[in-house]
Motif scaffolding. Structure first.
Motif, mmCIF file in Angstrom:
data_model
loop_
_atom_site.group_PDB
_atom_site.id
_atom_site.type_symbol
_atom_site.label_atom_id
_atom_site.label_comp_id
_atom_site.label_asym_id
_atom_site.label_seq_id
_atom_site.Cartn_x
_atom_site.Cartn_y
_atom_site.Cartn_z
ATOM 1 N N THR A 1 -4.819 3.064 2.860
ATOM 2 C CA THR A 1 -5.811 2.089 2.393
ATOM 3 C C THR A 1 -5.797 0.862 3.290
ATOM 4 N N ARG B 1 -2.849 -8.646 0.988
ATOM 5 C CA ARG B 1 -1.418 -8.372 1.140
ATOM 6 C C ARG B 1 -0.587 -9.528 0.583
ATOM 7 N N LEU C 1 -6.116 -3.046 3.708
ATOM 8 C CA LEU C 1 -5.987 -4.281 2.939
ATOM 9 C C LEU C 1 -6.194 -5.466 3.870
ATOM 10 N N ARG D 1 0.857 -1.198 0.000
ATOM 11 C CA ARG D 1 0.000 0.000 0.000
ATOM 12 C C ARG D 1 0.883 1.234 0.000
#
Length: 213
Positions: A88, A95, A90, A84
């Motif tokens: 944001t 990931r 995730l 990222r």
């Protein structure tokens, strides 16, 4: 301001490179392509803030350290992929798939530590993918350089049971440079200059782990 500070760090970093960083031999990580691709995973993001202590918010610290680290590694000619680049959120699965799809040669995830029971705990620890000698050597190299650059207390390395380590397809480590539950660590981690030192230590540790022959 910040731009000048990063330039100064890169200059110091480049000078340091004149001295060859020696890795651990057979555990050195090789590049799959023409240059090394390094994946960086700043923990948390978005509504997932991670832990915090006053002005020190984990998601912001993780991203700042990784952003500085990216600049340093790119200054040495390595390709860097961030899971990222902004605030944001995730999922763990996102990931892992971003890291795997990047075809990176290694991954470094950055988080902050926290102790609910003992606010005197301070210092850095580096976790590695269990059963991977390359991950363990990477964690040991990063831990050693991180301690020498930042002056943090040394909590060594340990196998970590995190999906970002266990489900990724490359040598992977998770670095925790300090405890947000500790007032002194939290103050340091929120400091731009200290973040530079942490990033520099991680960068040296990564480079010492690469087979650059």
């Amino acid at each position: 301001g910040a731009a000048i500070a990063v330039c100064v760090v890169i200059l110091a970093f480049s000078i340091y490179q004149v001295i060859r960083l020696v890795g651990l031999g057979s555990s050195d990580i090789s590049a799959k392509g023409e240059t090394f691709v390094i994946a960086l995973d700043p923990g948390h993001g978005g509504e997932d803030t991670g832990m915090s202590s006053g002005e020190a918010v984990e998601k912001e610290i993780d991203l700042k350290i990784c952003s500085k680290l990216k600049i340093m590694l790119e200054s040495q000619g390595y390709q860097v992929v961030l899971t990222r680049e902004d605030d944001t959120r995730l999922s763990k699965e996102e990931r892992v798939s971003l890291a795997n799809e990047s075809d990176a040669d290694l991954l470094v995830s950055v988080h902050c530590n926290y102790s609910e029971s003992d606010d005197s705990l301070s210092g850095a620890v580096s976790c590695y993918q269990e059963g991977s000698s390359q991950s363990q050597a990477l964690a040991e190299n990063i831990q050693s350089h991180l301690i020498s650059e930042s002056g943090a207390s040394d909590h060594g390395t340990a196998a970590g049971s995190y999906s970002i380590l266990n489900d990724t397809e490359m040598p992977a480590v998770l670095i925790q440079p300090g405890y947000l539950s500790n007032e002194s660590d939290a103050s340091s981690l929120a400091d731009d200059s200290y973040q530079n030192d942490v990033a520099k230590g991680i960068a040296y540790g990564i480079i010492a782990s690469l087979d650059r022959r």
